[in-house]
Design a protein around this motif. Structure first.
Motif, PDB file in Angstrom:
ATOM      1  N   GLN A   4       0.838  -1.191   0.000  1.00 24.08           N
ATOM      2  CA  GLN A   4       0.000   0.000   0.000  1.00 24.08           C
ATOM      3  C   GLN A   4       0.876   1.244   0.000  1.00 24.08           C
ATOM      4  O   GLN A   4       2.046   1.207   0.398  1.00 24.08           O
ATOM      5  N   ALA A   5       0.295   2.325  -0.450  1.00 24.30           N
ATOM      6  CA  ALA A   5       1.014   3.598  -0.466  1.00 24.30           C
ATOM      7  C   ALA A   5       1.552   3.909   0.929  1.00 24.30           C
ATOM      8  O   ALA A   5       0.859   3.690   1.931  1.00 24.30           O
ATOM      9  N   GLY A   6       2.783   4.384   0.958  1.00 23.51           N
ATOM     10  CA  GLY A   6       3.445   4.664   2.223  1.00 23.51           C
ATOM     11  C   GLY A   6       4.292   3.518   2.730  1.00 23.51           C
ATOM     12  O   GLY A   6       5.080   3.691   3.674  1.00 23.51           O
ATOM     13  N   GLY A   7       4.142   2.358   2.119  1.00 21.51           N
ATOM     14  CA  GLY A   7       4.888   1.186   2.548  1.00 21.51           C
ATOM     15  C   GLY A   7       6.295   1.143   1.984  1.00 21.51           C
ATOM     16  O   GLY A   7       6.736   2.074   1.287  1.00 21.51           O
ATOM     17  N   SER A   8       6.990   0.047   2.276  1.00 23.77           N
ATOM     18  CA  SER A   8       8.381  -0.114   1.865  1.00 23.77           C
ATOM     19  C   SER A   8       8.607  -1.478   1.250  1.00 23.77           C
ATOM     20  O   SER A   8       7.907  -2.448   1.571  1.00 23.77           O
ATOM     21  N   LEU A   9       9.583  -1.530   0.372  1.00 25.16           N
ATOM     22  CA  LEU A   9      10.061  -2.785  -0.208  1.00 25.16           C
ATOM     23  C   LEU A   9      11.565  -2.662  -0.390  1.00 25.16           C
ATOM     24  O   LEU A   9      12.085  -1.553  -0.593  1.00 25.16           O
ATOM     25  N   ARG A  10      12.239  -3.783  -0.366  1.00 24.54           N
ATOM     26  CA  ARG A  10      13.661  -3.802  -0.695  1.00 24.54           C
ATOM     27  C   ARG A  10      13.892  -4.786  -1.825  1.00 24.54           C
ATOM     28  O   ARG A  10      13.612  -5.976  -1.693  1.00 24.54           O
ATOM     29  N   VAL A  42      12.564   9.944  -7.052  1.00 28.16           N
ATOM     30  CA  VAL A  42      12.743   8.996  -5.949  1.00 28.16           C
ATOM     31  C   VAL A  42      13.725   9.502  -4.901  1.00 28.16           C
ATOM     32  O   VAL A  42      13.892   8.854  -3.854  1.00 28.16           O
ATOM     33  N   LYS A  43      14.349  10.630  -5.150  1.00 25.55           N
ATOM     34  CA  LYS A  43      15.351  11.157  -4.228  1.00 25.55           C
ATOM     35  C   LYS A  43      14.732  11.391  -2.857  1.00 25.55           C
ATOM     36  O   LYS A  43      13.653  11.968  -2.728  1.00 25.55           O
ATOM     37  N   GLY A  44      15.418  10.914  -1.825  1.00 31.10           N
ATOM     38  CA  GLY A  44      14.918  11.055  -0.457  1.00 31.10           C
ATOM     39  C   GLY A  44      14.032   9.912  -0.013  1.00 31.10           C
ATOM     40  O   GLY A  44      13.745   9.782   1.180  1.00 31.10           O
ATOM     41  N   ARG A  45      13.594   9.081  -0.959  1.00 34.45           N
ATOM     42  CA  ARG A  45      12.733   7.940  -0.616  1.00 34.45           C
ATOM     43  C   ARG A  45      13.412   6.603  -0.880  1.00 34.45           C
ATOM     44  O   ARG A  45      13.175   5.636  -0.173  1.00 34.45           O
ATOM     45  N   PHE A  46      14.225   6.547  -1.926  1.00 33.19           N
ATOM     46  CA  PHE A  46      14.907   5.309  -2.311  1.00 33.19           C
ATOM     47  C   PHE A  46      16.382   5.411  -1.973  1.00 33.19           C
ATOM     48  O   PHE A  46      16.981   6.494  -2.044  1.00 33.19           O
ATOM     49  N   THR A  47      16.979   4.257  -1.658  1.00 30.41           N
ATOM     50  CA  THR A  47      18.404   4.195  -1.378  1.00 30.41           C
ATOM     51  C   THR A  47      19.008   2.992  -2.084  1.00 30.41           C
ATOM     52  O   THR A  47      18.545   1.863  -1.898  1.00 30.41           O
ATOM     53  N   MET A 105      13.231   0.918  -0.931  1.00 29.85           N
ATOM     54  CA  MET A 105      12.202   1.852  -1.376  1.00 29.85           C
ATOM     55  C   MET A 105      11.247   2.137  -0.226  1.00 29.85           C
ATOM     56  O   MET A 105      10.561   1.225   0.253  1.00 29.85           O
ATOM     57  N   ASN A 106      11.232   3.356   0.229  1.00 34.67           N
ATOM     58  CA  ASN A 106      10.360   3.782   1.317  1.00 34.67           C
ATOM     59  C   ASN A 106       9.345   4.796   0.814  1.00 34.67           C
ATOM     60  O   ASN A 106       9.503   5.376  -0.256  1.00 34.67           O
ATOM     61  N   SER A 107       8.318   5.011   1.607  1.00 32.74           N
ATOM     62  CA  SER A 107       7.273   5.995   1.268  1.00 32.74           C
ATOM     63  C   SER A 107       6.788   5.793  -0.163  1.00 32.74           C
ATOM     64  O   SER A 107       6.690   6.746  -0.950  1.00 32.74           O
ATOM     65  N   LEU A 108       6.485   4.562  -0.491  1.00 31.28           N
ATOM     66  CA  LEU A 108       6.096   4.238  -1.861  1.00 31.28           C
ATOM     67  C   LEU A 108       4.789   4.915  -2.244  1.00 31.28           C
ATOM     68  O   LEU A 108       3.889   5.091  -1.410  1.00 31.28           O
ATOM     69  N   LYS A 109       4.724   5.283  -3.517  1.00 23.67           N
ATOM     70  CA  LYS A 109       3.552   5.952  -4.066  1.00 23.67           C
ATOM     71  C   LYS A 109       2.980   5.110  -5.203  1.00 23.67           C
ATOM     72  O   LYS A 109       3.710   4.330  -5.821  1.00 23.67           O
ATOM     73  N   TRP A 146      21.513  -6.995 -18.184  1.00 24.15           N
ATOM     74  CA  TRP A 146      20.223  -6.671 -17.575  1.00 24.15           C
ATOM     75  C   TRP A 146      19.591  -7.897 -16.951  1.00 24.15           C
ATOM     76  O   TRP A 146      19.735  -9.024 -17.446  1.00 24.15           O
ATOM     77  N   GLY A 147      18.859  -7.647 -15.871  1.00 23.49           N
ATOM     78  CA  GLY A 147      18.028  -8.688 -15.304  1.00 23.49           C
ATOM     79  C   GLY A 147      16.686  -8.721 -16.004  1.00 23.49           C
ATOM     80  O   GLY A 147      16.399  -7.901 -16.887  1.00 23.49           O
ATOM     81  N   ARG A 148      15.853  -9.656 -15.576  1.00 25.15           N
ATOM     82  CA  ARG A 148      14.547  -9.821 -16.217  1.00 25.15           C
ATOM     83  C   ARG A 148      13.478  -8.936 -15.609  1.00 25.15           C
ATOM     84  O   ARG A 148      12.383  -8.805 -16.161  1.00 25.15           O
ATOM     85  N   GLY A 149      13.771  -8.374 -14.463  1.00 26.05           N
ATOM     86  CA  GLY A 149      12.827  -7.455 -13.857  1.00 26.05           C
ATOM     87  C   GLY A 149      11.983  -8.088 -12.762  1.00 26.05           C
ATOM     88  O   GLY A 149      11.779  -9.306 -12.724  1.00 26.05           O
ATOM     89  N   THR A 150      11.489  -7.247 -11.870  1.00 26.00           N
ATOM     90  CA  THR A 150      10.597  -7.685 -10.807  1.00 26.00           C
ATOM     91  C   THR A 150       9.487  -6.640 -10.650  1.00 26.00           C
ATOM     92  O   THR A 150       9.742  -5.430 -10.697  1.00 26.00           O
ATOM     93  N   GLN A 151       8.272  -7.132 -10.502  1.00 27.02           N
ATOM     94  CA  GLN A 151       7.121  -6.241 -10.472  1.00 27.02           C
ATOM     95  C   GLN A 151       6.948  -5.622  -9.082  1.00 27.02           C
ATOM     96  O   GLN A 151       6.987  -6.318  -8.057  1.00 27.02           O
ATOM     97  N   VAL A 152       6.727  -4.322  -9.076  1.00 23.91           N
ATOM     98  CA  VAL A 152       6.383  -3.593  -7.853  1.00 23.91           C
ATOM     99  C   VAL A 152       5.048  -2.906  -8.099  1.00 23.91           C
ATOM    100  O   VAL A 152       4.891  -2.160  -9.069  1.00 23.91           O
ATOM    101  N   THR A 153       4.081  -3.194  -7.240  1.00 25.98           N
ATOM    102  CA  THR A 153       2.754  -2.605  -7.367  1.00 25.98           C
ATOM    103  C   THR A 153       2.407  -1.889  -6.067  1.00 25.98           C
ATOM    104  O   THR A 153       2.449  -2.497  -4.994  1.00 25.98           O
ATOM    105  N   VAL A 154       2.067  -0.615  -6.185  1.00 25.44           N
ATOM    106  CA  VAL A 154       1.726   0.192  -5.020  1.00 25.44           C
ATOM    107  C   VAL A 154       0.282   0.645  -5.167  1.00 25.44           C
ATOM    108  O   VAL A 154      -0.067   1.326  -6.135  1.00 25.44           O
ATOM    109  N   SER A 155      -0.547   0.262  -4.219  1.00 26.19           N
ATOM    110  CA  SER A 155      -1.961   0.608  -4.268  1.00 26.19           C
ATOM    111  C   SER A 155      -2.250   1.791  -3.343  1.00 26.19           C
ATOM    112  O   SER A 155      -1.605   1.971  -2.321  1.00 26.19           O
ATOM    113  N   SER A 156      -3.244   2.567  -3.751  1.00 23.72           N
ATOM    114  CA  SER A 156      -3.589   3.768  -2.965  1.00 23.72           C
ATOM    115  C   SER A 156      -4.585   3.448  -1.875  1.00 23.72           C
ATOM    116  O   SER A 156      -5.162   2.380  -1.826  1.00 23.72           O
TER     117      SER A 156
END
Length: 125
Positions: free
Chosen positions: A13-19, A62-67, A81-85, A115-125
């Motif tokens: 959800q929005a506001g959450g984090s993933l690594r 993403v500056k200030g939210r991602f590291t 990834m923090n404070s996800l939108k 390149w890697g194949r990618g990974t899906q990130v989904t952020v819901s409001s």
């Protein structure tokens, strides 16, 4: 053959984090970048880190939210990834340039050779 494998994607959800993690098989001295591609949009730069682990670079969005960070003992690069939108929703790709030369320009996907194949990130409001 060198491979990059991304893990850590998912739905939050929005506001959450993933690594996200990206493990490189068999290579060191790599410069890494993270890119992302949202549906219907072009792939865009997110973050980059040189093989020395020095100065890091970020997209303004993403500056200030991602590291971005790396662990050379594990040949792995991370994207915290923090404070996800909802607008962060995309497939995230790890990219590498196996060279002592930093990718130039670092924000251009053509500067990377693996390149890697990618990974899906989904952020819901």
């Amino acid at each position: 053959q060198v491979q990059l494998v991304e893990t850590g994607g998912g739905s939050v959800q929005a506001g959450g984090s993933l690594r996200l993690s990206c493990a490189a098989s068999g290579r060191t001295s790599s410069n890494y970048g993270w890119f992302r591609q949202a549906p219907g949009k072009e792939r865009e730069f997110v973050a980059a880190i040189p093989w020395t682990g020095g100065t890091t670079f970020y997209a303004d969005s993403v500056k200030g939210r991602f590291t971005i960070s790396r662990d050379n003992t594990k040949n792995t690069v991370y994207l915290q990834m923090n404070s996800l939108k909802p607008e962060d929703t995309a497939v995230y790709y790890c990219a590498a340039l196996f060279s002592l030369r930093f990718p130039s320009p670092y924000y251009n996907e053509r500067s990377y050779d693996t390149w890697g194949r990618g990974t899906q990130v989904t952020v819901s409001s």
